[in-house]
Design an enzyme around this catalytic site. Structure first.
Site, short mmCIF file in Angstrom:
data_model
loop_
_atom_site.label_atom_id
_atom_site.label_comp_id
_atom_site.label_asym_id
_atom_site.label_seq_id
_atom_site.Cartn_x
_atom_site.Cartn_y
_atom_site.Cartn_z
N ASN A 236 18.22 44.66 51.55
CA ASN A 236 18.53 45.41 50.32
C ASN A 236 20.03 45.73 50.27
O ASN A 236 20.77 45.48 51.22
CB ASN A 236 17.72 46.71 50.31
CG ASN A 236 17.47 47.23 48.91
OD1 ASN A 236 18.12 46.81 47.95
ND2 ASN A 236 16.53 48.12 48.78
N PHE A 237 20.45 46.30 49.15
CA PHE A 237 21.81 46.78 48.93
C PHE A 237 22.87 45.69 49.12
O PHE A 237 23.96 45.93 49.64
CB PHE A 237 22.11 47.99 49.84
CG PHE A 237 21.13 49.12 49.64
CD1 PHE A 237 21.06 49.78 48.42
CD2 PHE A 237 20.24 49.50 50.64
CE1 PHE A 237 20.13 50.80 48.21
CE2 PHE A 237 19.32 50.51 50.45
CZ PHE A 237 19.27 51.17 49.23
N LEU A 238 22.52 44.49 48.71
CA LEU A 238 23.52 43.41 48.69
C LEU A 238 24.55 43.74 47.61
O LEU A 238 24.18 43.95 46.44
CB LEU A 238 22.81 42.09 48.35
CG LEU A 238 23.69 40.90 47.97
CD1 LEU A 238 24.60 40.50 49.12
CD2 LEU A 238 22.81 39.71 47.56
N THR A 272 13.77 42.10 46.98
CA THR A 272 13.45 42.12 45.55
C THR A 272 14.73 41.98 44.74
O THR A 272 15.82 42.22 45.25
CB THR A 272 12.79 43.44 45.15
OG1 THR A 272 13.62 44.52 45.56
CG2 THR A 272 11.40 43.60 45.74
N LEU A 529 13.07 50.18 47.57
CA LEU A 529 14.01 51.13 46.96
C LEU A 529 15.03 50.40 46.11
O LEU A 529 15.37 49.27 46.38
CB LEU A 529 14.73 51.90 48.06
CG LEU A 529 13.81 52.62 49.05
CD1 LEU A 529 14.63 53.32 50.11
CD2 LEU A 529 12.92 53.63 48.33
C1 LIG Z 1 14.73 36.34 58.29
C2 LIG Z 1 15.76 37.15 57.76
C3 LIG Z 1 16.20 36.75 56.35
C4 LIG Z 1 17.15 37.74 55.72
C5 LIG Z 1 17.66 37.31 54.35
C6 LIG Z 1 16.58 37.34 53.29
C7 LIG Z 1 17.15 37.01 51.92
C8 LIG Z 1 17.86 38.17 51.32
C9 LIG Z 1 18.40 37.83 49.97
C10 LIG Z 1 19.21 38.97 49.40
C11 LIG Z 1 18.35 40.05 48.82
C12 LIG Z 1 19.16 41.14 48.20
C13 LIG Z 1 18.32 42.19 47.53
C14 LIG Z 1 19.25 43.08 46.73
O1 LIG Z 1 20.05 43.78 47.27
S1 LIG Z 1 19.12 42.99 45.03
C15 LIG Z 1 20.58 43.78 44.46
C16 LIG Z 1 21.68 42.80 44.29
N1 LIG Z 1 22.92 43.49 44.01
C17 LIG Z 1 23.43 43.66 42.79
O2 LIG Z 1 22.89 43.24 41.79
C18 LIG Z 1 24.71 44.47 42.74
C19 LIG Z 1 25.71 43.93 41.77
N2 LIG Z 1 25.98 42.51 42.00
C20 LIG Z 1 26.68 42.03 43.05
O3 LIG Z 1 27.15 42.73 43.91
C21 LIG Z 1 26.85 40.52 43.10
O4 LIG Z 1 26.70 39.99 41.82
C22 LIG Z 1 25.86 39.83 44.08
C23 LIG Z 1 26.16 40.29 45.49
C24 LIG Z 1 24.41 40.15 43.72
C25 LIG Z 1 26.04 38.32 43.99
O5 LIG Z 1 27.35 38.01 44.25
P1 LIG Z 1 28.21 37.10 43.26
O6 LIG Z 1 27.79 37.42 41.89
O7 LIG Z 1 29.64 37.27 43.60
O8 LIG Z 1 27.73 35.60 43.58
P2 LIG Z 1 28.27 34.64 44.73
O9 LIG Z 1 29.22 33.65 44.18
O10 LIG Z 1 28.75 35.38 45.90
O11 LIG Z 1 26.93 33.89 45.15
C26 LIG Z 1 26.15 33.21 44.22
C27 LIG Z 1 24.83 32.93 44.85
O12 LIG Z 1 24.15 34.19 45.11
C28 LIG Z 1 22.87 34.14 44.49
N3 LIG Z 1 22.51 35.50 44.09
C29 LIG Z 1 22.98 36.21 43.06
N4 LIG Z 1 22.38 37.41 43.02
C30 LIG Z 1 21.52 37.44 44.05
C31 LIG Z 1 20.61 38.40 44.53
N5 LIG Z 1 20.45 39.60 43.92
N6 LIG Z 1 19.87 38.13 45.62
C32 LIG Z 1 20.00 36.94 46.24
N7 LIG Z 1 20.84 35.97 45.83
C33 LIG Z 1 21.59 36.24 44.74
C34 LIG Z 1 23.03 33.24 43.31
O13 LIG Z 1 21.79 32.77 42.85
C35 LIG Z 1 23.92 32.16 43.91
O14 LIG Z 1 23.14 31.29 44.70
P3 LIG Z 1 22.73 29.85 44.09
O15 LIG Z 1 22.14 30.12 42.73
O16 LIG Z 1 23.96 29.03 44.02
O17 LIG Z 1 21.70 29.30 45.05
#
Ligand SMILES: CCCCCCCCCCCCCC(=O)SCCNC(=O)CCNC(=O)[C@H](O)C(C)(C)COP(=O)(O)OP(=O)(O)OC[C@H]1O[C@@H](n2cnc3c(N)ncnc32)[C@H](O)[C@@H]1OP(=O)(O)O
Length: 529
Positions: A236-238, A272, A529
């Site tokens: 969370n909190f990405l 989520t 959350l």
């Molecule tokens: C085994 C352990 C595993 C652990 C990991 C499990 C997975 C966890 C996954 C994370 C769960 C997090 C749950 C939460 O916290 S959800 C809350 C997400 N945060 C926000 O919405 C806050 C405001 N936004 C931002 O800070 C940025 O826009 C974020 C950081 C979201 C993207 O940064 P930015 O806009 O600068 O983009 P980029 O150029 O770096 O990257 C682009 C790539 O990122 C993909 N993208 C965009 N949004 C999301 C998103 N919400 N989940 C997953 N991926 C996302 C996107 O499809 C593209 O990939 P692709 O389309 O090319 O493939």
């Protein structure tokens, strides 16, 4: 992640993204392999962004199909609801934004997640089994201008840094009117869960200034999907600083936290988001129950529907003076044994659920309230989580309901600067536990009546605590009481994802036309959350 009201998680200010920091020229933070765009783009912005990325983004649209029509805030009357429904149906065919094709997810197509339209024959892990030794010991390389860090949540200064980053850069609504107002205390509850791993609080700093510019967190959990329970992480909190957006930093953060989680021999995660990624296992919808309608109207959250008056709207959402369930009281730490048994049994009926240990549940429901130095006072102004139980005269706990607080800053409003928002959290009732199945009619009727009373009381308590609105998703058995209690459908949806696990879809409490699915309810019982 949570959502406020009609908010979606569109990241804001694309213009700012274009004025990138010197170090972060395109593709400079991470290998440039294209870029995603947040949903709900306005055309003019889309064009600019495409230009800045050398035209590599023309095909990009992460606009979530489910958010094609904004139905901001509660749908206050049948006629308005009908009109909205009509507009929605009219708008859907031509307005439905094109979802990115699987191939356009340049990062996600490389990850162990289910592809869109993938036919699932059986549930199970996607990657072949590995051991922590198969995982690199070193963090993923970053440009020399940036460095990885691990945030220490016991250091208030570092918690403040996370707060500051998220306050300015986390989720805002489409009109940039509301912004989540996380508090250091909220992080203390949300991230310092029992057995949390310090190295799963991952940050990126600017090497020269040490400024925190990105964050992602993981906490350990056990996730049950039907009959399989997996050690997992809740991610969370990405968050990436607005000035570093679209630089592929998010994939790097995800890969780095995956590496750190894998090093602990954990191979699955629950997460989520409002965005559609490959591929949700379930999708739930946000519902909102106005408590202080006048204030919600003042801040532009709840418009005044046509053919009615402010006074009528205020009276519509008026709640009784007193709660109704005898024996309802604030949960105490000593209740945990009974509450644990009740909740575990209640959650066992659902298909996707968090499996709690007792100490975890105590943390999630009570935080540190009732411990030395923190009285179990419902009116503690810093309080983030409230749990109430219903106790019979002979001391048996029959029900539990809880909600947490995540206020929202109101930007640019002369009258109000903050909305007090309660979010439904876990609950359980014993009334229908002996029903032969969840679809049993008599059991459902009893449960519906009980949950309606329980949540009506939760609403009354929330009003008395000063909340303006109470949010709930269509998960758990919520579809049984949402309409009855005057919750209105919001325009936010929450997609549930499981990393490295393919699973048959799980009902999210919505019918295919995205209205409330009272008959089937939801199989989701993991409240994020
Ligand atoms: C085994 C352990 C595993 C652990 C990991 C499990 C997975 C966890 C996954 C994370 C769960 C997090 C749950 C939460 O916290 S959800 C809350 C997400 N945060 C926000 O919405 C806050 C405001 N936004 C931002 O800070 C940025 O826009 C974020 C950081 C979201 C993207 O940064 P930015 O806009 O600068 O983009 P980029 O150029 O770096 O990257 C682009 C790539 O990122 C993909 N993208 C965009 N949004 C999301 C998103 N919400 N989940 C997953 N991926 C996302 C996107 O499809 C593209 O990939 P692709 O389309 O090319 O493939």
């Amino acid at each position: 992640m949570g959502e406020i009201t009609a908010i979606d998680d569109r990241s804001s200010s694309e213009e700012e993204v274009l004025e990138t920091t010197s170090a972060a020229a395109d593709g400079a933070v991470a290998p440039a392999d294209g870029a995603s765009k947040p949903k709900k783009k306005k055309n003019k912005k889309k064009k600019k962004a495409a230009k800045s990325d050398g035209g590599d983004r023309e095909a990009e649209q992460t606009i979530e199909p489910v958010q094609a029509v904004s139905t901001k805030s509660n749908t206050p009357s049948a006629s308005v609801r009908n009109l909205e429904e009509l507009l929605r149906q009219l708008a859907m065919p031509q307005d439905k934004p094109r979802q990115k094709a699987m191939d356009e997810y340049k990062f996600w197509r490389t990850q162990p997640v289910t592809k869109f339209d993938e036919k699932i024959d059986d549930e199970g892990s996607i990657d072949p089994e590995k051991t922590p030794d198969d995982v690199p010991d070193q963090p993923y390389p970053l440009l020399k201008e940036f460095e990885w860090c691990t945030l220490d949540l016991n250091d208030t200064a570092q918690v403040e840094e996370i707060y500051d980053l998220l306050y300015h850069n986390y989720v805002e609504d489409a009109d940039e009117t509301f912004r989540f107002k996380y508090s250091p205390r909220f992080f203390d509850w949300a991230l310092k869960a029992p057995d949390c791993r310090p190295e799963w609080f991952v940050g990126v700093r600017v090497a020269a200034t040490k400024k925190l510019v990105a964050f992602i967190s993981g906490i350990p959990m056990h996730l049950r999907i039907r009959n399989t329970t997996l050690p997992a992480s809740e991610v969370n909190f990405l968050c990436v600083h607005k000035k570093l957006r679209s630089k592929r930093l998010a994939p790097l953060l995800i890969k780095e936290i995956t590496r750190r989680i894998n090093k602990q021999n954990i191979w699955h995660a629950l997460y989520t988001g409002g965005v559609v990624l490959p591929s949700p296992v379930s999708t739930c919808r946000y519902y909102h129950r106005s408590i202080n309608w006048a204030k919600l109207n003042d801040v532009g959250f709840s418009p005044l529907p046509p053919n009615t008056t402010r006074a009528k709207m205020i009276s519509k959402f008026k709640l009784p003076a007193q709660t109704s369930l005898p024996g309802l009281r604030l949960m105490e730490r000593g209740d945990i044994d009974q509450v644990f048994d009740l909740l575990v049994t209640y959650l066992s009926k659902f298909e996707l659920a968090q499996v709690f240990e007792k100490d975890e549940l105590l943390h999630w429901l009570m935080h540190d309230y009732g411990l030395d130095g923190r009285a179990n006072d419902a009116k503690d102004p810093d309080r983030v989580i409230w749990a109430y139980v219903v106790e019979t005269p002979n001391g048996a706990i029959t029900d539990m309901v809880s909600f947490y607080k995540l206020p929202s800053t109101v930007l640019g409003n002369a009258k109000h600067d903050s909305l007090e928002i309660a979010y439904a959290f876990y609950y359980a009732s014993s009334v229908a536990l002996d029903a032969p199945s969840r679809s049993d009619e008599a059991g459902t009727a009893k449960l519906k009546a009980r949950l309606t009373e329980l949540f009506n009381d939760a609403l009354i308590i929330s009003r008395d605590l000063g909340f303006d609105v109470f949010n709930a998703l269509t998960l758990l058995d919520n579809p049984l009481f949402l309409e009855e209690l005057k919750f209105g459908a919001g325009d936010g949806y929450l997609n549930y994802y499981v990393f490295n696990y393919k699973a048959f879809p799980i009902a999210g409490g919505m019918t295919p036309d995205r209205s409330l699915d009272v008959a089937n309810r939801s199989g989701v019982a993991a409240v994020m959350l």
